[in-house]
Write a protein that holds these residues in place. Structure first.
Motif, short mmCIF file in Angstrom:
data_model
loop_
_atom_site.label_atom_id
_atom_site.label_comp_id
_atom_site.label_asym_id
_atom_site.label_seq_id
_atom_site.Cartn_x
_atom_site.Cartn_y
_atom_site.Cartn_z
N GLU A 285 29.88 45.44 19.25
CA GLU A 285 28.35 45.01 18.76
C GLU A 285 27.12 45.52 19.08
O GLU A 285 26.23 45.66 18.32
CB GLU A 285 28.45 43.53 19.53
N THR A 286 27.01 46.13 20.24
CA THR A 286 25.71 46.74 20.84
C THR A 286 25.73 48.15 19.94
O THR A 286 24.58 48.48 19.32
CB THR A 286 25.78 47.06 22.25
N ALA A 287 26.78 48.96 19.71
CA ALA A 287 26.76 50.03 19.06
C ALA A 287 26.53 49.97 17.72
O ALA A 287 25.63 50.56 16.97
CB ALA A 287 28.06 50.85 19.29
N LEU A 288 26.84 48.81 16.98
CA LEU A 288 26.47 48.36 15.64
C LEU A 288 25.18 48.23 15.56
O LEU A 288 24.68 48.52 14.63
CB LEU A 288 27.29 47.37 15.00
N LYS A 289 24.62 47.37 16.56
CA LYS A 289 23.19 47.07 16.35
C LYS A 289 22.51 48.49 16.46
O LYS A 289 21.39 48.50 15.56
CB LYS A 289 22.93 46.20 17.69
N HIS A 290 22.90 49.31 17.14
CA HIS A 290 22.15 50.61 17.43
C HIS A 290 22.08 51.43 16.01
O HIS A 290 21.04 51.87 15.26
CB HIS A 290 22.50 51.45 18.36
N VAL A 291 23.38 51.38 15.16
CA VAL A 291 23.40 51.98 14.10
C VAL A 291 22.36 51.22 12.83
O VAL A 291 21.80 51.91 12.32
CB VAL A 291 24.94 52.03 13.40
N GLU A 292 22.27 49.99 12.97
CA GLU A 292 21.64 49.25 12.08
C GLU A 292 20.07 49.47 12.34
O GLU A 292 19.55 49.57 11.51
CB GLU A 292 21.85 47.62 12.52
N ALA A 293 19.82 49.68 13.53
CA ALA A 293 18.33 49.92 13.91
C ALA A 293 17.84 51.33 13.30
O ALA A 293 16.84 51.76 12.88
CB ALA A 293 18.03 49.60 15.38
N PHE A 294 18.77 52.36 13.86
CA PHE A 294 18.58 53.76 13.40
C PHE A 294 18.54 53.73 11.93
O PHE A 294 17.57 54.53 11.26
CB PHE A 294 19.62 54.64 13.88
N PHE B 197 17.59 51.70 9.76
CA PHE B 197 16.34 50.87 9.20
C PHE B 197 15.20 51.93 9.42
O PHE B 197 14.36 52.18 8.65
CB PHE B 197 16.29 49.86 10.11
N LEU B 198 15.29 52.57 10.62
CA LEU B 198 14.06 53.35 11.13
C LEU B 198 14.19 54.82 10.18
O LEU B 198 13.21 55.44 9.56
CB LEU B 198 14.21 53.92 12.28
N PHE B 199 15.42 55.44 9.99
CA PHE B 199 15.75 56.36 9.12
C PHE B 199 14.99 56.36 7.77
O PHE B 199 14.24 56.87 7.06
CB PHE B 199 17.18 56.76 8.79
N LYS B 200 15.39 55.25 7.21
CA LYS B 200 14.95 54.61 5.61
C LYS B 200 13.50 54.56 5.84
O LYS B 200 12.72 54.98 4.91
CB LYS B 200 15.43 53.33 5.39
N CYS B 201 12.66 53.90 6.74
CA CYS B 201 11.44 54.01 6.78
C CYS B 201 10.56 55.22 7.05
O CYS B 201 9.80 55.57 6.16
CB CYS B 201 11.06 53.11 8.24
N GLU B 202 11.17 56.20 7.70
CA GLU B 202 10.66 57.38 7.77
C GLU B 202 10.84 58.51 6.50
O GLU B 202 9.92 59.10 6.27
CB GLU B 202 11.51 58.37 9.15
N LEU B 203 11.98 58.26 6.16
CA LEU B 203 12.33 58.92 4.62
C LEU B 203 11.36 58.47 3.62
O LEU B 203 10.73 59.17 2.86
CB LEU B 203 13.75 58.73 4.28
N MET B 204 11.08 57.00 3.49
CA MET B 204 10.49 56.61 2.38
C MET B 204 8.99 56.76 2.65
O MET B 204 8.13 57.11 1.73
CB MET B 204 10.69 55.24 2.39
N LYS B 205 8.38 56.93 3.94
CA LYS B 205 7.09 57.21 4.30
C LYS B 205 6.67 58.68 3.73
O LYS B 205 5.72 58.96 3.16
CB LYS B 205 6.89 57.13 5.80
N ARG B 206 7.60 59.56 3.89
CA ARG B 206 7.35 60.72 3.42
C ARG B 206 7.47 60.98 1.76
O ARG B 206 6.98 61.96 1.16
CB ARG B 206 8.78 61.87 3.76
N GLY B 207 7.93 60.06 1.12
CA GLY B 207 8.09 59.99 -0.37
C GLY B 207 7.12 59.02 -0.80
O GLY B 207 6.49 59.12 -2.02
N VAL B 208 6.60 58.30 -0.05
CA VAL B 208 5.34 57.13 -0.38
C VAL B 208 4.02 57.67 0.04
O VAL B 208 3.81 57.67 1.40
CB VAL B 208 5.92 55.78 0.12
N VAL C 31 16.50 40.63 8.03
CA VAL C 31 16.11 40.36 9.39
C VAL C 31 17.11 41.22 10.18
O VAL C 31 18.08 40.75 10.76
CB VAL C 31 16.40 38.80 9.78
N PRO C 32 16.85 42.60 10.19
CA PRO C 32 18.03 43.62 10.76
C PRO C 32 18.02 43.38 12.37
O PRO C 32 17.13 42.92 12.75
CB PRO C 32 17.42 44.86 10.49
N VAL C 33 19.00 43.68 12.94
CA VAL C 33 19.33 43.52 14.35
C VAL C 33 19.20 41.95 14.78
O VAL C 33 19.44 40.92 14.18
CB VAL C 33 18.73 44.41 15.16
N THR C 34 18.17 42.01 15.66
CA THR C 34 17.73 40.37 16.05
C THR C 34 16.28 40.09 15.85
O THR C 34 15.92 39.42 16.29
CB THR C 34 18.03 40.19 17.62
#
Lengths: 204, 204, 204, 204
Positions: free
Chosen positions: D179-188, D190-201, C25-28
């Motif tokens: 807190e907000t900046a860490l949320k953005h780190v967490e969101a990015f 997550f999105l980086f992993k998704c985009e990378l894995m899509k390219r491998g999957v 459940v990342p972020v919110t």
């Protein structure tokens, strides 16, 4: 640098715990050493579990690898001693056996080349990403003196080296302290993962 | 070897916690056993969560698999007993169900072959990477006696075996102690990951 | 089943911690609910961080989704209520948003099919790997009533369902208790990883 | 907003621990800062290990980057200051150096585009998955003013930006609080992993 054998042994025990927690020394793989004095090397006893070391699992050998207490040191002691002979400032040698070191050593022949990584600045003497670092890959061999000869020949020809791989086996890296050597493990591990994933990840 | 049932049960509880923490027994999968005496096997009760075991979740069966306390042992008890019959030195059998064991058992048919891994030395009787270890893969079957027959036939023909896979289901491995059996789990898991990643990682 | 609102709220708080620790459940993202009584549902307040919930972040709505305390429930409350209406034995609905749920929902259209997994036995009513479980994938929609209609139509046509995916968004699954619903999360997560890795891992 | 330098320094220390525990600032990579007042920025001292920071490793610079205590701030201070100048509400800038940020910055040129992710709603001003967020990728450069010029030109042309990548180096993101900046780190991440894995999957 008035640290005793006990001090160094304790540092190696901690290094073993750190490496094991990161999955870098599975089962009883890996070995760790520190040079206390020109003729005195502390090294892990053969066959120990690196995540559960106590200082009793660390023994002393002389610069020729002769045991000071009758116990048998790690089978690959000769590879540690070779590095201490070549690099006078090196006080710690770590050999780990991570999944990524194993995989890259089996996927790539001869050498792994790292370029355009900011993290290359983690190695001494490197202050830009715009450089090239090479980690040679040697074919695995249970005959350690024969393997050491190949490492020696490579290092004669390539003096800038911060670590080498043995195929299907893992990485040797080193530094002037446990902390520095662990930094090199961490940097190589990061670079191995990047190189492996790049090969599995096709750019669009 | 004067350990009581309670001693063994406690070791199995700890093994379950270790395996669960590593994601190797998701949900209520997996089962664990120990041979206390020729006619007495401690084994996990059917349907228990292996990460949250207490010694009350470990029961006793005899060498024929008959429950000593009326409770129902793991559905795959017959596979454990078969291994105890064949290997007199084996005191512990672990069956886990990791992502990698599942994946490799579904990706590769008949057998997984491991070669040129230094880590092969983690298995008894192997002292060089220059060898070949085979883990057979059996088709999954809810009929355990029928599955056991196929395992038996394989082991008759291939006496050097340290573990086997059931397709979509996981690994069976064993050893003379919980510690040794866990070492084998750790080594197989490492080898499974390597083999899987090699198939996803194309060398340049 | 005499548990109070506080009891249920505490269980949802713990479920949130478990899901967050596993990166689900990342972020919110995500939302969690429990049915206390036919007309009373405990559900997470909109916009809360599921890893840092307190019982004050759990509110009550009636069976029509009307807030009992003026606060705004999770935007997707309608999807939870729909499941409680359809499944009388369901007491807990969990919506998580893991990397693997997101990826598989974007990589596969219409439905994900699971076959020949021993772990399918984790779902109620399944007692063999030799079966087929389908998880439908719905196109994401910020208009929840419109999305709920599509889910409703699917469930009318396919009564055997244990979870569904929303594209780029995550999984909904449910059970008669928090423990059962978490088991279903764990089982789906395992199956998603297997299916994704199989697509990246080419059998020899 | 009457927090003292010590308060902010402590928050950056905790942010460093969180990032390190998630493998996002290997070795001594990454840097972290907070704006206390228009002319006062707290920032990590050059060369520190972000997982082992103490408040003594946080120093103050003015809005021009001049050290207030003679110590040398992170080499990339200019990139932090540039963001504070542009975004009046930004109080925290985090630069991390994760495996996935590194990989995606090397696999994709110019920009990474994220579409159809529910998690995009984690960024301010985004309330639907049906949008497009772009993270530009800049070529790495040890000449920070020259790199800052390129970032400036991009931000002039693309005012909606929540983070940017430097090739082989990592991500810059920011927010109105740690807190907000860490949320953005967490969101990015997550999105980086998704985009990378899509390219491998590869979808079936």
């Amino acid at each position: 640098m008035q640290r005793t054998f006990e001090d160094w042994a304790l540092e190696l025990v901690k290094a073993g715990q750190i490496l094991y927690a990161q999955g870098m020394v599975p089962v009883t793989s890996g070995n760790l050493s520190a040079r206390l004095a020109p003729d005195s090397i502390a090294i892990t006893v053969s066959g120990t579990h690196k995540g559960h070391l106590t200082t009793a699992d660390i023994m002393q050998v002389d610069a020729a690898g002769v045991s000071r207490d009758g116990r048998r040191p790690s089978a690959e002691t000769g590879l540690h001693l070779q590095l201490y002979r070549r690099f006078p400032d090196t006080h710690v040698v770590l050999h780990h056996h991570s999944l990524y070191a194993t995989l890259i050593s089996q996927s790539i022949q001869d050498r792994v080349v790292f370029e355009n990584y900011e993290l290359l600045k983690a190695f001494p003497g490197i202050d830009t990403h715009a450089t090239r670092l090479e980690a040679p890959v040697f074919v695995n061999d249970q005959d350690i003196p024969r393997l050491a000869e190949k490492v020696e020949a490579y290092m004669d020809a390539h003096p800038r080296i911060h670590g080498y791989l043995i195929s299907g086996h893992g990485l040797y890296t080193w530094g002037d302290s446990v902390e520095t050597a662990l930094k090199h493990v961490e940097a190589f591990e990061f670079l191995f993962k990047c190189e492996l994933m790049k090969r599995g990840v096709s750019p669009p």
